[in-house]
Design a protein around this motif. Structure first.
Motif, PDB file in Angstrom:
ATOM      1  N   SER A 166       0.719 -19.448   3.639  1.00 45.27           N
ATOM      2  CA  SER A 166       0.354 -18.035   3.598  1.00 45.27           C
ATOM      3  C   SER A 166      -0.686 -17.732   4.660  1.00 45.27           C
ATOM      4  O   SER A 166      -0.769 -16.604   5.124  1.00 45.27           O
ATOM      5  N   GLY A 167      -1.441 -18.733   5.099  1.00 44.58           N
ATOM      6  CA  GLY A 167      -2.361 -18.526   6.211  1.00 44.58           C
ATOM      7  C   GLY A 167      -1.612 -18.193   7.481  1.00 44.58           C
ATOM      8  O   GLY A 167      -2.045 -17.363   8.277  1.00 44.58           O
ATOM      9  N   ASN A 168      -0.470 -18.830   7.676  1.00 42.89           N
ATOM     10  CA  ASN A 168       0.332 -18.558   8.863  1.00 42.89           C
ATOM     11  C   ASN A 168       0.944 -17.168   8.806  1.00 42.89           C
ATOM     12  O   ASN A 168       1.198 -16.551   9.827  1.00 42.89           O
ATOM     13  N   ASP A 169       1.220 -16.690   7.623  1.00 44.65           N
ATOM     14  CA  ASP A 169       1.848 -15.390   7.461  1.00 44.65           C
ATOM     15  C   ASP A 169       0.887 -14.389   6.824  1.00 44.65           C
ATOM     16  O   ASP A 169       1.327 -13.459   6.151  1.00 44.65           O
ATOM     17  N   SER A 170      -0.384 -14.574   7.039  1.00 39.03           N
ATOM     18  CA  SER A 170      -1.364 -13.736   6.346  1.00 39.03           C
ATOM     19  C   SER A 170      -1.235 -12.272   6.719  1.00 39.03           C
ATOM     20  O   SER A 170      -1.376 -11.401   5.851  1.00 39.03           O
ATOM     21  N   LEU A 171      -0.956 -11.974   7.970  1.00 37.09           N
ATOM     22  CA  LEU A 171      -0.813 -10.565   8.347  1.00 37.09           C
ATOM     23  C   LEU A 171       0.458  -9.963   7.771  1.00 37.09           C
ATOM     24  O   LEU A 171       0.457  -8.793   7.373  1.00 37.09           O
ATOM     25  N   ALA A 172       1.506 -10.755   7.692  1.00 39.75           N
ATOM     26  CA  ALA A 172       2.735 -10.262   7.064  1.00 39.75           C
ATOM     27  C   ALA A 172       2.487  -9.987   5.593  1.00 39.75           C
ATOM     28  O   ALA A 172       2.958  -8.975   5.054  1.00 39.75           O
ATOM     29  N   LEU A 173       1.728 -10.866   4.952  1.00 43.00           N
ATOM     30  CA  LEU A 173       1.386 -10.669   3.550  1.00 43.00           C
ATOM     31  C   LEU A 173       0.535  -9.414   3.379  1.00 43.00           C
ATOM     32  O   LEU A 173       0.781  -8.599   2.498  1.00 43.00           O
ATOM     33  N   LEU A 174      -0.449  -9.248   4.257  1.00 46.21           N
ATOM     34  CA  LEU A 174      -1.302  -8.063   4.211  1.00 46.21           C
ATOM     35  C   LEU A 174      -0.470  -6.794   4.393  1.00 46.21           C
ATOM     36  O   LEU A 174      -0.603  -5.831   3.640  1.00 46.21           O
ATOM     37  N   TYR A 175       0.411  -6.800   5.391  1.00 52.67           N
ATOM     38  CA  TYR A 175       1.256  -5.640   5.666  1.00 52.67           C
ATOM     39  C   TYR A 175       2.113  -5.292   4.449  1.00 52.67           C
ATOM     40  O   TYR A 175       2.156  -4.146   4.024  1.00 52.67           O
ATOM     41  N   LYS A 176       2.777  -6.302   3.910  1.00 54.53           N
ATOM     42  CA  LYS A 176       3.673  -6.046   2.780  1.00 54.53           C
ATOM     43  C   LYS A 176       2.918  -5.506   1.575  1.00 54.53           C
ATOM     44  O   LYS A 176       3.349  -4.526   0.968  1.00 54.53           O
ATOM     45  N   THR A 177       1.795  -6.111   1.236  1.00 55.91           N
ATOM     46  CA  THR A 177       1.063  -5.646   0.059  1.00 55.91           C
ATOM     47  C   THR A 177       0.464  -4.272   0.296  1.00 55.91           C
ATOM     48  O   THR A 177       0.433  -3.443  -0.615  1.00 55.91           O
ATOM     49  N   ALA A 178       0.007  -4.006   1.508  1.00 55.52           N
ATOM     50  CA  ALA A 178      -0.540  -2.678   1.813  1.00 55.52           C
ATOM     51  C   ALA A 178       0.555  -1.615   1.706  1.00 55.52           C
ATOM     52  O   ALA A 178       0.359  -0.559   1.088  1.00 55.52           O
ATOM     53  N   ILE A 179       1.708  -1.876   2.301  1.00 49.57           N
ATOM     54  CA  ILE A 179       2.827  -0.926   2.252  1.00 49.57           C
ATOM     55  C   ILE A 179       3.259  -0.695   0.817  1.00 49.57           C
ATOM     56  O   ILE A 179       3.481   0.448   0.394  1.00 49.57           O
ATOM     57  N   ASP A 180       3.371  -1.775   0.056  1.00 54.01           N
ATOM     58  CA  ASP A 180       3.778  -1.642  -1.351  1.00 54.01           C
ATOM     59  C   ASP A 180       2.782  -0.783  -2.129  1.00 54.01           C
ATOM     60  O   ASP A 180       3.177   0.084  -2.912  1.00 54.01           O
ATOM     61  N   SER A 181       1.500  -1.008  -1.918  1.00 50.72           N
ATOM     62  CA  SER A 181       0.478  -0.236  -2.637  1.00 50.72           C
ATOM     63  C   SER A 181       0.452   1.226  -2.210  1.00 50.72           C
ATOM     64  O   SER A 181       0.309   2.122  -3.038  1.00 50.72           O
ATOM     65  N   ILE A 182       0.590   1.459  -0.914  1.00 49.05           N
ATOM     66  CA  ILE A 182       0.615   2.842  -0.426  1.00 49.05           C
ATOM     67  C   ILE A 182       1.834   3.560  -0.989  1.00 49.05           C
ATOM     68  O   ILE A 182       1.737   4.708  -1.450  1.00 49.05           O
ATOM     69  N   ASN A 183       2.988   2.901  -0.951  1.00 46.11           N
ATOM     70  CA  ASN A 183       4.201   3.500  -1.523  1.00 46.11           C
ATOM     71  C   ASN A 183       4.007   3.823  -2.996  1.00 46.11           C
ATOM     72  O   ASN A 183       4.456   4.869  -3.473  1.00 46.11           O
ATOM     73  N   GLU A 184       3.348   2.929  -3.718  1.00 47.08           N
ATOM     74  CA  GLU A 184       3.095   3.154  -5.141  1.00 47.08           C
ATOM     75  C   GLU A 184       2.232   4.404  -5.345  1.00 47.08           C
ATOM     76  O   GLU A 184       2.510   5.220  -6.220  1.00 47.08           O
ATOM     77  N   ASN A 185       1.210   4.568  -4.503  1.00 44.51           N
ATOM     78  CA  ASN A 185       0.331   5.735  -4.624  1.00 44.51           C
ATOM     79  C   ASN A 185       1.017   7.033  -4.210  1.00 44.51           C
ATOM     80  O   ASN A 185       0.685   8.103  -4.709  1.00 44.51           O
ATOM     81  N   LEU A 186       1.971   6.952  -3.288  1.00 42.07           N
ATOM     82  CA  LEU A 186       2.670   8.151  -2.812  1.00 42.07           C
ATOM     83  C   LEU A 186       3.905   8.494  -3.639  1.00 42.07           C
ATOM     84  O   LEU A 186       4.476   9.573  -3.482  1.00 42.07           O
ATOM     85  N   LYS A 187       4.311   7.591  -4.502  1.00 42.73           N
ATOM     86  CA  LYS A 187       5.568   7.746  -5.242  1.00 42.73           C
ATOM     87  C   LYS A 187       5.638   9.061  -6.018  1.00 42.73           C
ATOM     88  O   LYS A 187       6.664   9.738  -5.995  1.00 42.73           O
ATOM     89  N   ALA A 188       4.562   9.452  -6.689  1.00 44.28           N
ATOM     90  CA  ALA A 188       4.579  10.666  -7.514  1.00 44.28           C
ATOM     91  C   ALA A 188       4.882  11.913  -6.679  1.00 44.28           C
ATOM     92  O   ALA A 188       5.578  12.812  -7.126  1.00 44.28           O
ATOM     93  N   GLU A 189       4.365  11.951  -5.461  1.00 40.83           N
ATOM     94  CA  GLU A 189       4.549  13.146  -4.630  1.00 40.83           C
ATOM     95  C   GLU A 189       5.758  13.086  -3.708  1.00 40.83           C
ATOM     96  O   GLU A 189       6.365  14.101  -3.402  1.00 40.83           O
TER      97      GLU A 189
END
Length: 180
Positions: free
Chosen positions: A50-73
């Motif tokens: 996961s250290g090698n893919d840490s930015l990919a992990l960060l990107y995916k979790t950030a996108i998932d969380s943002i999508n979750e927050n925007l889902k209602a609207e």
């Protein structure tokens, strides 16, 4: 060679003391130790991976969380929907015109003090020339792939016409604002 008795007794008592101090672990304890070592190794492997893919992990979790927050609207996968690209002739031409004409203010600033009509004319010649070259390169590639026919050819032609119309509209709008 014979070993002196005193030395032999010392060696035996030293072995006895070390075996008394560290009794041999039971089979269950050895299995537990091996399992713990395997768990530690697996954890280290995951951490390294996961250290090698840490930015990919960060990107995916950030996108998932943002999508979750925007889902209602905005519904499911709001970011992906917003980023999806319109590849119709209108959409493609609109992006080309918008992106290329977006540099006009910077171009104008580099030519401060010059006649505004001449600056606009030179800017339009520059971006039209770039577009023409890019269009020709793309057409050549599609032609070499033997796909420049039917709908693809008509969509390419329509996009070309729409870009040229967009440039003409931009130039007319800028000319009108310069004359006022």
């Amino acid at each position: 060679m014979s070993m002196p008795i005193a030395a032999s007794n010392q060696a035996q008592s030293s072995e006895a003391r070390s075996s008394d101090a560290a009794p041999k672990p039971s089979a269950a304890a050895q299995a537990r130790a091996q399992q713990n070592a395997a768990i530690v190794q697996a954890s280290a492997d995951v951490a390294i991976s996961s250290g090698n893919d840490s930015l990919a992990l960060l990107y995916k979790t950030a996108i998932d969380s943002i999508n979750e927050n925007l889902k209602a609207e905005f519904g499911d996968n709001a970011l992906q929907a917003a980023m999806s690209q319109d590849n119709t002739p209108d959409g493609t031409a609109g992006r080309i015109v918008s992106l290329s004409t977006g540099f006009f203010e910077a171009f104008k600033a580099q030519h401060a003090g010059e006649d505004e009509a001449e600056v606009l004319k030179n800017f339009m010649a520059t971006i039209r020339s770039g577009f023409e070259r890019g269009f020709q390169e793309a057409s050549d590639i599609l032609q070499s792939l033997n796909v420049l026919n039917g709908d693809i050819a008509s969509n390419i032609d329509k996009t070309y016409e729409l870009v040229l119309q967009g440039y003409a509209d931009f130039e007319a709008a800028q000319s009108n604002s310069n004359s006022q």
